[in-house]
Design an enzyme around this catalytic site. Structure first.
Site, mmCIF file in Angstrom:
data_model
loop_
_atom_site.group_PDB
_atom_site.id
_atom_site.type_symbol
_atom_site.label_atom_id
_atom_site.label_comp_id
_atom_site.label_asym_id
_atom_site.label_seq_id
_atom_site.Cartn_x
_atom_site.Cartn_y
_atom_site.Cartn_z
ATOM 1 N N ASP A 196 4.631 0.187 3.592
ATOM 2 C CA ASP A 196 3.581 1.069 4.086
ATOM 3 C C ASP A 196 2.283 0.267 4.101
ATOM 4 O OD1 ASP A 196 1.533 2.945 4.462
ATOM 5 O OD2 ASP A 196 2.697 4.539 3.506
ATOM 6 N N TYR A 221 -6.142 6.105 11.159
ATOM 7 C CA TYR A 221 -7.492 6.665 10.941
ATOM 8 C C TYR A 221 -8.251 6.029 9.785
ATOM 9 C CZ TYR A 221 -4.528 9.358 7.747
ATOM 10 O OH TYR A 221 -3.605 9.714 6.811
HETATM 11 C C1 LIG Z 1 -3.258 7.662 3.731
HETATM 12 C C2 LIG Z 1 -1.839 7.433 3.359
HETATM 13 C C3 LIG Z 1 -0.822 8.176 3.952
HETATM 14 C C4 LIG Z 1 -1.148 9.299 4.896
HETATM 15 O O1 LIG Z 1 -0.022 9.806 5.521
HETATM 16 P P1 LIG Z 1 -0.171 10.819 6.749
HETATM 17 O O2 LIG Z 1 1.187 11.282 7.019
HETATM 18 O O3 LIG Z 1 -0.768 10.025 7.883
HETATM 19 O O4 LIG Z 1 -1.087 11.916 6.332
HETATM 20 C C5 LIG Z 1 0.489 7.857 3.621
HETATM 21 N N1 LIG Z 1 0.776 6.877 2.750
HETATM 22 C C6 LIG Z 1 -0.182 6.145 2.165
HETATM 23 C C7 LIG Z 1 0.184 5.054 1.211
HETATM 24 C C8 LIG Z 1 -1.521 6.411 2.431
HETATM 25 O O5 LIG Z 1 -2.475 5.699 1.831
#
Ligand SMILES: *Cc1c(COP(=O)(O)O)cnc(C)c1O
Length: 394
Positions: A196, A221
């Protein structure tokens, strides 16, 4: 360094900053000091232009013709714009959905490529959505979720491991995990690696192709400044592109969406990770924002990012730690992403007080103030002003 000395030093650093011109691409309100690009990047002038054109011309005038004229090509086109920021080849990244959904697809694809294995190893300090998604994939595939601290992950990878997943830069501490070691350990055991890049893309260099990572996902974002709810991205290694499958097979991932066939046939390549209709307006904002990276190397971004966070860490240790703050991010620059977390028992109230003065940061339980520093628009003088304000607080 005294604060007035730091102010002079910051002026010099801002004057010599090779990225200083990028700030003008952003429309940050006069008087606002913004340290939350790790949660929501600010508006770029180009995003406003691309969105306005999409509304006034593509939607209002061209109407449905715009799908063929432009919109259908956006997920792949924007994926290719993100690819160089994460060390990926063209055609291996596509923009769609949100990070949680893309992680669901990536993990499902990965476990399906490793039948007969019994566990998914995940960093227990990962952002909760990543753990929830990993738990759901494990449950649906009859696997066991092994959630352990990052430092224990490698020792828990074995012949039963189907997939290993972690976030490259920790969302709380900003600690950078050793992507090469963890990926190599997964592969040595015959497992797949899913990264990720939520706090990596646009802030910290990573070489997905060089690492030989199997899949990756990340947000539009945060440091990519794509706007609230901007679509996320998903990467698959070239060797998986034509064999991977996932459960959300929708018409946009079909080989021929407009043939309207009854049977599903996945598109060749990364397009098979699409589900349904693209969020065109959100993609327009993201595409405009990505122009802020044009002509920039991620090494240049990283050099300024570590200089910003390094100045903040030095000043915090001198002026804030004696006032009850605690450094909750790595001291060593090489281990630190683009934000810095400080612990303080009154953290939440402090973040709220700063916001009343248009100084924007965020809070994460139990007691962490998080300050994001973006190489594209934060100035060294912003860092000094922030420390000065925090040093005055009770
Ligand atoms: C910000 C973040 C997300 C956000 O996930 P969304 O499905 O886009 O809301 C997921 N994983 C990590 C590690 C993050 O920092």
């Amino acid at each position: 360094m005294r604060i007035d000395e730091a102010r002079d030093r910051a002026r010099e650093l801002d004057g010599a900053d090779p990225l200083a011109d990028r700030r003008g691409l952003f429309d940050i309100p006069e008087g606002t000091l913004y340290f939350d690009g790790n949660s929501l990047g600010p508006l770029t002038h180009r995003s406003r232009e691309t969105l306005t054109r999409a509304l006034e011309h593509e939607w209002r005038v061209r109407l449905i013709r715009s799908w063929n004229e432009d919109w259908l090509a956006m997920p792949a086109r924007i994926g290719d714009a993100i690819a160089p920021l994460i060390g990926a080849a063209p055609g291996t990244v596509i923009v769609c959905d949100n990070t949680s959904i893309n992680l669901q697809k990536a993990l499902s694809a990965a476990v399906t490529l490793r039948p007969g294995r019994r566990t998914i190893v995940v960093d227990v300090d990962n952002f909760p959505t990543d753990i929830y998604i990993a738990a759901s994939v494990a449950e649906r595939h009859g696997l066991e979720l092994v959630a352990v601290p990052a430092d224990e992950m490698v020792s828990r990878i074995g012949p039963d491991t189907a997939v290993v997943t972690a976030t490259h830069v920790d969302y709380r501490s900003a600690r950078i995990l050793d992507a090469a070691t963890i990926t190599a350990a997964a592969h040595a055991a015959g497992a797949l690696m899913v990264w990720d890049l939520a706090h990596t893309a646009g802030a910290v260099p990573i070489d997905l192709a060089g690492l030989d990572a199997d899949f990756a996902v990340g947000c539009g974002y945060k440091y990519l400044n794509g706007g609230p709810g901007a679509p996320a991205f998903i990467y698959a290694a070239p060797r998986h592109l034509d064999v991977a499958s996932h459960p959300l097979q929708g018409w946009w991932g079909h080989a021929e969406p407009f043939a309207f066939e009854v049977d599903y046939r996945p598109a060749p390549g990364i397009a098979r990770f699409l589900t349904g209709t693209a969020n065109v307006l959100s993609m327009k904002a993201l595409e405009g924002a990505l122009e802020a990276f044009a002509g920039l190397s991620m090494d240049a971004v990283r050099a300024k990012s570590t200089a910003l966070t390094g100045l903040f860490v030095d000043l915090a240790e001198e002026h804030l730690v004696p006032r009850g703050f605690r450094l909750a991010s790595p001291r060593e620059a090489a281990l630190r992403g683009s934000h810095v977390a400080l612990g303080h028992p009154g953290g939440r109230a402090l973040v709220d007080t700063l916001a009343t003065r248009d100084v924007i940061a965020d809070f994460r339980p139990p007691d962490l103030l998080r300050f994001g520093f973006s190489a594209l628009y934060n100035r060294f003088s912003d860092v000094v002003a922030l420390v000065d304000l925090l040093a005055e607080s009770p």
